[in-house]
Design an enzyme around this catalytic site. Sequence first.
Site, PDB file in Angstrom:
ATOM      1  N   TYR A 113      52.132  65.051  31.658  1.00 37.89           N
ATOM      2  CA  TYR A 113      52.331  64.113  32.765  1.00 37.89           C
ATOM      3  C   TYR A 113      51.332  62.969  32.688  1.00 37.89           C
ATOM      4  O   TYR A 113      51.678  61.810  32.973  1.00 37.89           O
ATOM      5  CB  TYR A 113      52.195  64.834  34.108  1.00 37.89           C
ATOM      6  N   LYS A 172      61.045  68.734  30.169  1.00 41.28           N
ATOM      7  CA  LYS A 172      59.930  68.369  29.298  1.00 41.28           C
ATOM      8  C   LYS A 172      59.028  69.578  29.113  1.00 41.28           C
ATOM      9  O   LYS A 172      59.061  70.484  29.947  1.00 41.28           O
ATOM     10  CB  LYS A 172      59.152  67.175  29.868  1.00 41.28           C
TER      11      LYS A 172
END
Length: 464
Positions: free
Chosen positions: A294, A209
Amino acid sequence: MSLLNELLNTDPDQSKPTVSRKNFLQTVAVGVAGSVVASCQNTQTASAQYPVKTTSTYQPPTGQQVPSSPPYSPPATVPKDVSKPIELEAWKSDADRKSAPTPTPLPPDQRVGYALVGLGHLTLEELLPAFAQSKKSKPVALVSGNREKMLRVAAQYGIKPSSCYSYEDYDRLKDNREVQAIYIVLPNSMHAEYTIRGAQAGKHILCEKPMANSVAECQAMIDACDKANRKLMIAYRIQYEPYNRYVREQVQKNAFGKPKFLEAVNAQSSANPNHWRHIKALAGGGALPDIGLYCLNTTRFVLGEEPVEVFAYQYSTPDNPLFREVEEVMSWQMRFPSGIMASCATHYNVHDSRRYRVMCERGWLNLNNGFAYEGQELMTSRADGPIVRQENVSISPKNQFATEIDHFSDCIQNNLDPYTPGQEGLQDQRIMEAIYQSAREGRPVKLPLVGKKDAFRGPEPTLT
Protein backbone atom coordinates in the site's frame (compact mmCIF):
# COMPACT_ATOMS: atom_id res chain seq x y z
CA MET A 1 -44.56 54.43 21.65
CA SER A 2 -45.74 51.12 23.11
CA LEU A 3 -49.34 50.46 24.06
CA LEU A 4 -48.38 50.49 27.74
CA ASN A 5 -46.68 53.87 27.43
CA GLU A 6 -49.64 55.28 25.56
CA LEU A 7 -52.03 54.11 28.24
CA LEU A 8 -49.91 55.42 31.04
CA ASN A 9 -49.05 58.66 29.32
CA THR A 10 -49.49 61.44 31.86
CA ASP A 11 -50.79 64.91 31.05
CA PRO A 12 -48.01 67.45 31.80
CA ASP A 13 -50.41 69.51 33.89
CA GLN A 14 -51.87 66.57 35.80
CA SER A 15 -50.37 64.12 38.24
CA LYS A 16 -52.70 61.21 37.36
CA PRO A 17 -52.82 58.92 34.32
CA THR A 18 -55.39 59.78 31.64
CA VAL A 19 -57.01 56.28 31.79
CA SER A 20 -58.59 54.33 34.57
CA ARG A 21 -57.36 50.89 35.68
CA LYS A 22 -60.51 49.31 34.21
CA ASN A 23 -60.02 50.94 30.82
CA PHE A 24 -56.35 50.00 30.88
CA LEU A 25 -57.04 46.28 31.40
CA GLN A 26 -59.75 46.27 28.74
CA THR A 27 -57.42 47.85 26.23
CA VAL A 28 -54.58 45.42 27.00
CA ALA A 29 -56.97 42.48 26.55
CA VAL A 30 -58.04 43.78 23.16
CA GLY A 31 -54.41 44.27 22.13
CA VAL A 32 -53.38 40.75 23.13
CA ALA A 33 -56.34 39.25 21.30
CA GLY A 34 -55.43 41.24 18.23
CA SER A 35 -51.87 39.98 18.37
CA VAL A 36 -53.08 36.36 18.57
CA VAL A 37 -55.37 36.88 15.61
CA ALA A 38 -52.54 38.46 13.63
CA SER A 39 -50.28 35.55 14.51
CA CYS A 40 -52.89 33.04 13.37
CA GLN A 41 -53.34 34.99 10.16
CA ASN A 42 -49.57 34.89 9.53
CA THR A 43 -49.55 31.13 10.14
CA GLN A 44 -52.46 30.67 7.78
CA THR A 45 -50.65 32.74 5.17
CA ALA A 46 -47.51 30.56 5.51
CA SER A 47 -49.61 27.39 5.33
CA ALA A 48 -51.40 28.72 2.28
CA GLN A 49 -48.06 28.71 0.46
CA TYR A 50 -47.78 24.92 0.86
CA PRO A 51 -49.20 23.07 -2.17
CA VAL A 52 -51.83 21.17 -0.18
CA LYS A 53 -53.85 21.58 2.97
CA THR A 54 -51.59 21.14 6.00
CA THR A 55 -54.06 19.97 8.63
CA SER A 56 -56.68 17.26 8.82
CA THR A 57 -57.84 14.59 11.24
CA TYR A 58 -57.87 10.84 11.24
CA GLN A 59 -60.65 8.83 12.86
CA PRO A 60 -59.59 5.20 13.39
CA PRO A 61 -62.30 2.51 13.48
CA THR A 62 -61.87 2.41 17.22
CA GLY A 63 -60.17 4.97 19.39
CA GLN A 64 -59.80 8.69 19.70
CA GLN A 65 -59.67 11.02 16.72
CA VAL A 66 -56.10 12.27 16.07
CA PRO A 67 -54.75 15.25 14.16
CA SER A 68 -52.97 14.51 10.88
CA SER A 69 -52.17 16.07 7.52
CA PRO A 70 -53.04 15.02 3.96
CA PRO A 71 -50.43 13.00 2.03
CA TYR A 72 -48.17 14.99 -0.25
CA SER A 73 -45.27 13.96 -2.46
CA PRO A 74 -42.72 16.74 -2.80
CA PRO A 75 -41.53 17.59 -6.32
CA ALA A 76 -38.84 15.39 -7.88
CA THR A 77 -37.08 15.11 -11.21
CA VAL A 78 -36.92 11.50 -12.42
CA PRO A 79 -34.44 11.15 -15.32
CA LYS A 80 -35.07 8.60 -18.04
CA ASP A 81 -31.52 7.25 -17.65
CA VAL A 82 -31.67 4.80 -14.72
CA SER A 83 -28.00 5.48 -13.93
CA LYS A 84 -28.79 9.12 -13.13
CA PRO A 85 -29.98 10.04 -9.61
CA ILE A 86 -33.51 11.17 -8.83
CA GLU A 87 -33.35 14.87 -7.94
CA LEU A 88 -35.39 15.89 -4.90
CA GLU A 89 -36.38 19.42 -3.93
CA ALA A 90 -33.66 21.40 -2.18
CA TRP A 91 -33.96 22.12 1.51
CA LYS A 92 -30.44 22.84 2.81
CA SER A 93 -28.68 26.15 2.42
CA ASP A 94 -25.17 26.43 1.04
CA ALA A 95 -23.94 27.00 4.59
CA ASP A 96 -23.99 23.20 5.10
CA ARG A 97 -22.62 20.36 3.00
CA LYS A 98 -25.31 19.19 0.63
CA SER A 99 -26.57 15.64 0.75
CA ALA A 100 -25.02 13.16 -1.63
CA PRO A 101 -27.01 12.31 -4.76
CA THR A 102 -29.70 9.71 -4.22
CA PRO A 103 -28.43 6.15 -4.77
CA THR A 104 -28.72 4.85 -8.32
CA PRO A 105 -28.53 1.05 -8.15
CA LEU A 106 -29.27 -0.73 -11.38
CA PRO A 107 -32.11 -3.25 -11.33
CA PRO A 108 -30.72 -6.67 -10.32
CA ASP A 109 -31.10 -8.14 -13.80
CA GLN A 110 -28.88 -5.37 -15.22
CA ARG A 111 -25.98 -5.82 -12.80
CA VAL A 112 -22.75 -7.71 -13.46
CA GLY A 113 -22.69 -11.10 -11.75
CA TYR A 114 -19.56 -12.07 -9.78
CA ALA A 115 -18.17 -15.38 -8.62
CA LEU A 116 -16.07 -14.93 -5.47
CA VAL A 117 -13.20 -17.37 -5.20
CA GLY A 118 -12.08 -17.91 -1.60
CA LEU A 119 -14.15 -17.36 1.55
CA GLY A 120 -11.62 -16.00 4.02
CA HIS A 121 -11.59 -12.83 6.14
CA LEU A 122 -11.67 -10.33 3.29
CA THR A 123 -14.54 -11.98 1.41
CA LEU A 124 -16.76 -12.58 4.44
CA GLU A 125 -15.96 -9.41 6.39
CA GLU A 126 -15.67 -6.84 3.59
CA LEU A 127 -16.46 -7.93 0.04
CA LEU A 128 -19.81 -9.69 0.37
CA PRO A 129 -21.22 -6.95 2.65
CA ALA A 130 -19.95 -4.33 0.17
CA PHE A 131 -22.21 -5.71 -2.56
CA ALA A 132 -25.15 -4.32 -0.57
CA GLN A 133 -23.78 -0.84 -1.35
CA SER A 134 -22.82 -1.52 -4.95
CA LYS A 135 -24.85 -0.13 -7.83
CA LYS A 136 -23.79 -2.27 -10.75
CA SER A 137 -22.66 -5.56 -9.24
CA LYS A 138 -24.07 -8.63 -7.50
CA PRO A 139 -22.66 -11.89 -6.08
CA VAL A 140 -24.05 -14.90 -7.95
CA ALA A 141 -21.53 -17.72 -7.34
CA LEU A 142 -18.97 -18.93 -4.80
CA VAL A 143 -15.86 -21.10 -4.95
CA SER A 144 -14.41 -22.70 -1.82
CA GLY A 145 -12.78 -25.84 -0.50
CA ASN A 146 -15.15 -25.90 2.49
CA ARG A 147 -18.60 -26.83 1.18
CA GLU A 148 -20.36 -26.52 4.53
CA LYS A 149 -19.14 -22.94 4.97
CA MET A 150 -19.89 -22.14 1.34
CA LEU A 151 -23.51 -23.33 1.50
CA ARG A 152 -24.08 -21.32 4.68
CA VAL A 153 -22.72 -18.17 3.01
CA ALA A 154 -24.72 -18.86 -0.14
CA ALA A 155 -27.94 -19.04 1.88
CA GLN A 156 -27.08 -15.76 3.61
CA TYR A 157 -26.62 -13.91 0.33
CA GLY A 158 -29.28 -15.56 -1.82
CA ILE A 159 -26.84 -17.52 -3.98
CA LYS A 160 -28.13 -20.76 -5.45
CA PRO A 161 -26.54 -24.02 -4.20
CA SER A 162 -26.05 -24.98 -7.84
CA SER A 163 -23.75 -21.95 -8.18
CA CYS A 164 -21.39 -23.19 -5.45
CA TYR A 165 -18.19 -24.74 -6.78
CA SER A 166 -15.13 -26.51 -5.40
CA TYR A 167 -11.64 -25.72 -6.64
CA GLU A 168 -11.69 -28.99 -8.58
CA ASP A 169 -14.76 -28.00 -10.61
CA TYR A 170 -13.81 -24.29 -10.84
CA ASP A 171 -13.65 -24.55 -14.65
CA ARG A 172 -17.41 -25.28 -14.73
CA LEU A 173 -17.94 -21.56 -14.19
CA LYS A 174 -17.75 -21.26 -17.98
CA ASP A 175 -21.24 -22.83 -18.14
CA ASN A 176 -22.77 -20.41 -15.64
CA ARG A 177 -24.22 -17.56 -17.69
CA GLU A 178 -24.99 -15.54 -14.57
CA VAL A 179 -21.25 -15.15 -13.93
CA GLN A 180 -19.59 -12.45 -16.00
CA ALA A 181 -16.65 -11.72 -13.70
CA ILE A 182 -14.54 -13.60 -11.18
CA TYR A 183 -13.11 -11.94 -8.06
CA ILE A 184 -10.04 -13.89 -6.92
CA VAL A 185 -9.45 -13.63 -3.15
CA LEU A 186 -6.92 -16.42 -2.63
CA PRO A 187 -3.38 -16.79 -1.24
CA ASN A 188 -0.97 -14.94 -3.51
CA SER A 189 0.55 -18.16 -4.87
CA MET A 190 -2.83 -19.13 -6.39
CA HIS A 191 -3.56 -15.86 -8.19
CA ALA A 192 -1.84 -16.77 -11.45
CA GLU A 193 -3.45 -20.20 -11.86
CA TYR A 194 -6.98 -19.11 -11.09
CA THR A 195 -6.70 -15.97 -13.19
CA ILE A 196 -5.53 -18.00 -16.19
CA ARG A 197 -8.20 -20.67 -15.72
CA GLY A 198 -10.86 -18.04 -15.18
CA ALA A 199 -9.94 -16.20 -18.38
CA GLN A 200 -9.97 -19.50 -20.27
CA ALA A 201 -13.49 -20.03 -18.91
CA GLY A 202 -14.47 -16.78 -20.63
CA LYS A 203 -14.79 -14.60 -17.53
CA HIS A 204 -13.35 -11.18 -16.73
CA ILE A 205 -10.95 -11.18 -13.77
CA LEU A 206 -10.73 -8.91 -10.73
CA CYS A 207 -7.74 -10.08 -8.67
CA GLU A 208 -6.67 -9.07 -5.18
CA LYS A 209 -3.26 -7.49 -4.59
CA PRO A 210 -0.44 -8.34 -4.69
CA MET A 211 -1.01 -9.51 -8.22
CA ALA A 212 1.20 -12.61 -7.83
CA ASN A 213 4.52 -13.82 -6.39
CA SER A 214 6.76 -12.99 -9.34
CA VAL A 215 7.08 -10.84 -12.43
CA ALA A 216 6.81 -13.98 -14.58
CA GLU A 217 3.48 -14.94 -12.98
CA CYS A 218 2.11 -11.42 -13.47
CA GLN A 219 3.05 -11.44 -17.14
CA ALA A 220 1.45 -14.87 -17.62
CA MET A 221 -1.81 -13.53 -16.15
CA ILE A 222 -1.78 -10.54 -18.50
CA ASP A 223 -1.04 -12.72 -21.52
CA ALA A 224 -3.83 -15.19 -20.68
CA CYS A 225 -6.45 -12.45 -20.35
CA ASP A 226 -5.27 -10.77 -23.55
CA LYS A 227 -5.46 -14.07 -25.43
CA ALA A 228 -8.98 -14.74 -24.14
CA ASN A 229 -10.01 -11.10 -24.80
CA ARG A 230 -11.00 -10.75 -21.15
CA LYS A 231 -10.42 -7.76 -18.89
CA LEU A 232 -8.00 -7.97 -15.97
CA MET A 233 -8.07 -5.54 -13.04
CA ILE A 234 -6.06 -5.55 -9.81
CA ALA A 235 -8.03 -4.59 -6.70
CA TYR A 236 -6.12 -1.49 -5.59
CA ARG A 237 -8.99 -0.16 -3.49
CA ILE A 238 -7.00 2.89 -2.32
CA GLN A 239 -7.05 4.32 -5.83
CA TYR A 240 -10.88 4.44 -5.66
CA GLU A 241 -11.17 5.82 -2.11
CA PRO A 242 -12.29 9.51 -1.86
CA TYR A 243 -9.68 10.81 0.61
CA ASN A 244 -6.76 9.26 -1.27
CA ARG A 245 -8.12 10.57 -4.55
CA TYR A 246 -8.41 14.05 -3.04
CA VAL A 247 -4.77 13.97 -1.86
CA ARG A 248 -3.67 12.90 -5.33
CA GLU A 249 -5.69 15.71 -6.93
CA GLN A 250 -4.17 18.36 -4.63
CA VAL A 251 -0.64 17.06 -5.18
CA GLN A 252 -1.02 16.75 -8.95
CA LYS A 253 -2.10 20.39 -9.32
CA ASN A 254 0.56 21.67 -6.90
CA ALA A 255 -2.06 23.15 -4.58
CA PHE A 256 0.55 23.22 -1.79
CA GLY A 257 3.50 23.92 -4.05
CA LYS A 258 5.57 21.23 -5.70
CA PRO A 259 5.79 17.94 -3.75
CA LYS A 260 9.27 17.27 -2.41
CA PHE A 261 9.14 14.40 0.07
CA LEU A 262 6.71 11.65 1.06
CA GLU A 263 6.72 9.34 4.06
CA ALA A 264 4.42 6.34 4.45
CA VAL A 265 3.94 3.64 7.09
CA ASN A 266 1.65 0.62 7.07
CA ALA A 267 2.02 -1.67 10.07
CA GLN A 268 0.03 -4.21 12.05
CA SER A 269 0.52 -7.04 14.53
CA SER A 270 0.34 -10.71 13.54
CA ALA A 271 -0.24 -13.69 15.82
CA ASN A 272 -0.73 -16.92 13.86
CA PRO A 273 2.49 -18.45 12.46
CA ASN A 274 0.43 -21.07 10.60
CA HIS A 275 -1.56 -18.53 8.60
CA TRP A 276 -0.75 -18.58 4.89
CA ARG A 277 0.61 -15.02 5.10
CA HIS A 278 3.58 -16.38 7.11
CA ILE A 279 4.41 -19.16 4.66
CA LYS A 280 6.69 -17.85 1.93
CA ALA A 281 5.60 -20.32 -0.73
CA LEU A 282 2.03 -19.06 -0.39
CA ALA A 283 2.57 -15.37 0.35
CA GLY A 284 5.75 -14.65 -1.60
CA GLY A 285 7.03 -12.57 1.31
CA GLY A 286 5.93 -11.03 4.57
CA ALA A 287 4.99 -7.49 5.47
CA LEU A 288 6.13 -6.01 2.13
CA PRO A 289 3.76 -7.69 -0.36
CA ASP A 290 0.86 -7.86 2.08
CA ILE A 291 0.62 -4.39 3.60
CA GLY A 292 3.82 -2.58 2.56
CA LEU A 293 2.50 -2.71 -0.98
CA TYR A 294 0.00 0.00 0.00
CA CYS A 295 2.87 2.39 0.76
CA LEU A 296 4.49 1.58 -2.58
CA ASN A 297 1.39 1.69 -4.75
CA THR A 298 -0.16 4.73 -3.09
CA THR A 299 3.07 6.71 -3.43
CA ARG A 300 3.12 5.95 -7.16
CA PHE A 301 -0.59 6.79 -7.40
CA VAL A 302 -0.34 10.13 -5.57
CA LEU A 303 2.76 11.33 -7.42
CA GLY A 304 1.93 9.86 -10.82
CA GLU A 305 5.63 9.00 -11.21
CA GLU A 306 7.70 5.81 -11.22
CA PRO A 307 10.82 5.42 -9.05
CA VAL A 308 14.24 5.17 -10.69
CA GLU A 309 16.05 3.80 -7.61
CA VAL A 310 15.29 1.96 -4.37
CA PHE A 311 17.36 1.30 -1.24
CA ALA A 312 16.01 -1.09 1.41
CA TYR A 313 16.61 -2.77 4.77
CA GLN A 314 14.76 -5.75 6.21
CA TYR A 315 14.81 -7.52 9.58
CA SER A 316 13.16 -10.40 11.42
CA THR A 317 13.41 -11.10 15.15
CA PRO A 318 15.46 -14.30 15.65
CA ASP A 319 13.55 -17.35 16.93
CA ASN A 320 10.15 -15.69 16.48
CA PRO A 321 7.99 -18.42 14.88
CA LEU A 322 6.02 -15.79 12.98
CA PHE A 323 9.05 -14.88 10.92
CA ARG A 324 10.78 -18.17 10.20
CA GLU A 325 10.13 -17.68 6.46
CA VAL A 326 8.99 -14.11 5.86
CA GLU A 327 10.27 -10.68 6.87
CA GLU A 328 8.99 -8.89 9.95
CA VAL A 329 9.90 -5.38 8.83
CA MET A 330 10.93 -3.72 5.58
CA SER A 331 12.10 -0.13 5.32
CA TRP A 332 12.96 1.43 1.97
CA GLN A 333 13.53 4.69 0.14
CA MET A 334 12.55 5.55 -3.42
CA ARG A 335 13.98 8.24 -5.66
CA PHE A 336 11.83 9.68 -8.46
CA PRO A 337 12.87 11.41 -11.71
CA SER A 338 11.56 14.79 -10.55
CA GLY A 339 13.82 14.65 -7.47
CA ILE A 340 11.06 13.65 -5.05
CA MET A 341 12.17 11.25 -2.34
CA ALA A 342 9.90 8.79 -0.52
CA SER A 343 10.59 6.97 2.73
CA CYS A 344 8.40 3.94 3.38
CA ALA A 345 8.18 1.30 6.10
CA THR A 346 6.04 -1.70 6.89
CA HIS A 347 5.96 -3.94 9.97
CA TYR A 348 4.19 -7.16 10.96
CA ASN A 349 4.77 -6.98 14.72
CA VAL A 350 3.66 -3.55 16.03
CA HIS A 351 0.36 -1.88 16.86
CA ASP A 352 -1.39 -0.88 13.64
CA SER A 353 -0.46 2.43 12.00
CA ARG A 354 -1.65 3.27 8.49
CA ARG A 355 -0.70 6.78 7.46
CA TYR A 356 1.25 8.89 5.01
CA ARG A 357 2.26 12.52 4.59
CA VAL A 358 3.13 14.44 1.43
CA MET A 359 5.43 17.40 2.11
CA CYS A 360 5.38 20.21 -0.44
CA GLU A 361 7.08 23.57 -0.88
CA ARG A 362 4.39 25.54 0.93
CA GLY A 363 2.49 22.98 2.97
CA TRP A 364 1.73 19.34 3.62
CA LEU A 365 -1.12 16.83 3.53
CA ASN A 366 -1.31 14.15 6.23
CA LEU A 367 -3.75 11.25 5.83
CA ASN A 368 -4.16 9.17 8.98
CA ASN A 369 -5.73 5.73 8.42
CA GLY A 370 -4.96 6.34 4.77
CA PHE A 371 -4.61 2.60 4.07
CA ALA A 372 -7.46 1.46 6.33
CA TYR A 373 -10.89 0.24 5.27
CA GLU A 374 -12.50 3.24 6.97
CA GLY A 375 -11.83 6.11 9.39
CA GLN A 376 -9.65 8.31 7.17
CA GLU A 377 -8.60 11.61 8.80
CA LEU A 378 -7.05 14.26 6.57
CA MET A 379 -5.21 17.29 7.92
CA THR A 380 -3.48 19.88 5.79
CA SER A 381 -1.15 22.76 6.60
CA ARG A 382 -0.03 25.61 4.38
CA ALA A 383 1.87 28.87 4.58
CA ASP A 384 -0.11 32.03 3.87
CA GLY A 385 2.26 34.93 4.42
CA PRO A 386 2.78 35.26 8.16
CA ILE A 387 -0.09 32.84 8.81
CA VAL A 388 0.04 29.05 8.96
CA ARG A 389 -3.35 27.62 8.02
CA GLN A 390 -4.22 24.13 9.23
CA GLU A 391 -7.44 22.42 8.21
CA ASN A 392 -9.23 19.18 8.99
CA VAL A 393 -10.73 18.10 5.69
CA SER A 394 -13.95 16.08 5.81
CA ILE A 395 -15.15 14.16 2.76
CA SER A 396 -18.29 12.05 2.49
CA PRO A 397 -17.06 8.45 2.79
CA LYS A 398 -17.73 5.70 0.27
CA ASN A 399 -17.30 1.97 0.61
CA GLN A 400 -14.06 1.57 -1.29
CA PHE A 401 -14.71 -2.11 -2.07
CA ALA A 402 -18.11 -1.35 -3.60
CA THR A 403 -16.60 1.53 -5.56
CA GLU A 404 -13.77 -0.54 -7.03
CA ILE A 405 -16.08 -3.46 -7.88
CA ASP A 406 -18.56 -1.14 -9.58
CA HIS A 407 -15.76 0.45 -11.59
CA PHE A 408 -14.86 -2.98 -12.96
CA SER A 409 -18.52 -3.66 -13.71
CA ASP A 410 -18.70 -0.36 -15.58
CA CYS A 411 -15.66 -1.40 -17.61
CA ILE A 412 -17.34 -4.70 -18.50
CA GLN A 413 -20.69 -3.14 -19.43
CA ASN A 414 -19.21 -0.29 -21.46
CA ASN A 415 -16.05 -1.98 -22.79
CA LEU A 416 -13.65 0.34 -20.96
CA ASP A 417 -10.08 -0.28 -19.83
CA PRO A 418 -9.79 -0.66 -16.02
CA TYR A 419 -8.03 2.11 -14.13
CA THR A 420 -5.80 -0.43 -12.33
CA PRO A 421 -5.09 -3.09 -14.97
CA GLY A 422 -2.64 -5.97 -14.83
CA GLN A 423 0.21 -3.69 -15.93
CA GLU A 424 -0.21 -1.72 -12.68
CA GLY A 425 0.24 -4.88 -10.62
CA LEU A 426 3.19 -5.98 -12.76
CA GLN A 427 4.99 -2.68 -12.12
CA ASP A 428 4.55 -3.04 -8.35
CA GLN A 429 5.97 -6.55 -8.54
CA ARG A 430 9.03 -5.29 -10.44
CA ILE A 431 9.67 -2.67 -7.76
CA MET A 432 9.13 -5.13 -4.88
CA GLU A 433 11.67 -7.50 -6.40
CA ALA A 434 14.15 -4.61 -6.59
CA ILE A 435 13.43 -3.77 -2.92
CA TYR A 436 14.17 -7.37 -1.86
CA GLN A 437 17.35 -7.32 -3.98
CA SER A 438 18.51 -4.09 -2.34
CA ALA A 439 17.85 -5.47 1.15
CA ARG A 440 19.82 -8.66 0.36
CA GLU A 441 22.76 -6.89 -1.24
CA GLY A 442 22.86 -3.82 1.00
CA ARG A 443 23.03 -1.35 -1.89
CA PRO A 444 20.75 0.84 -4.00
CA VAL A 445 19.12 -0.84 -7.00
CA LYS A 446 18.33 1.18 -10.10
CA LEU A 447 15.10 0.83 -12.06
CA PRO A 448 14.39 1.69 -15.70
CA LEU A 449 13.32 5.29 -16.32
CA VAL A 450 9.62 5.62 -17.09
CA GLY A 451 9.09 9.12 -18.44
CA LYS A 452 5.32 9.01 -18.94
CA LYS A 453 3.04 10.01 -16.05
CA ASP A 454 0.59 7.34 -14.83
CA ALA A 455 2.23 5.05 -17.34
CA PHE A 456 0.57 1.83 -16.18
CA ARG A 457 -2.94 3.04 -15.33
CA GLY A 458 -6.00 3.06 -17.53
CA PRO A 459 -8.19 6.09 -18.26
CA GLU A 460 -9.30 8.19 -15.30
CA PRO A 461 -12.46 6.55 -13.94
CA THR A 462 -15.83 8.18 -13.42
CA LEU A 463 -16.79 7.08 -9.92
CA THR A 464 -20.33 7.47 -8.58
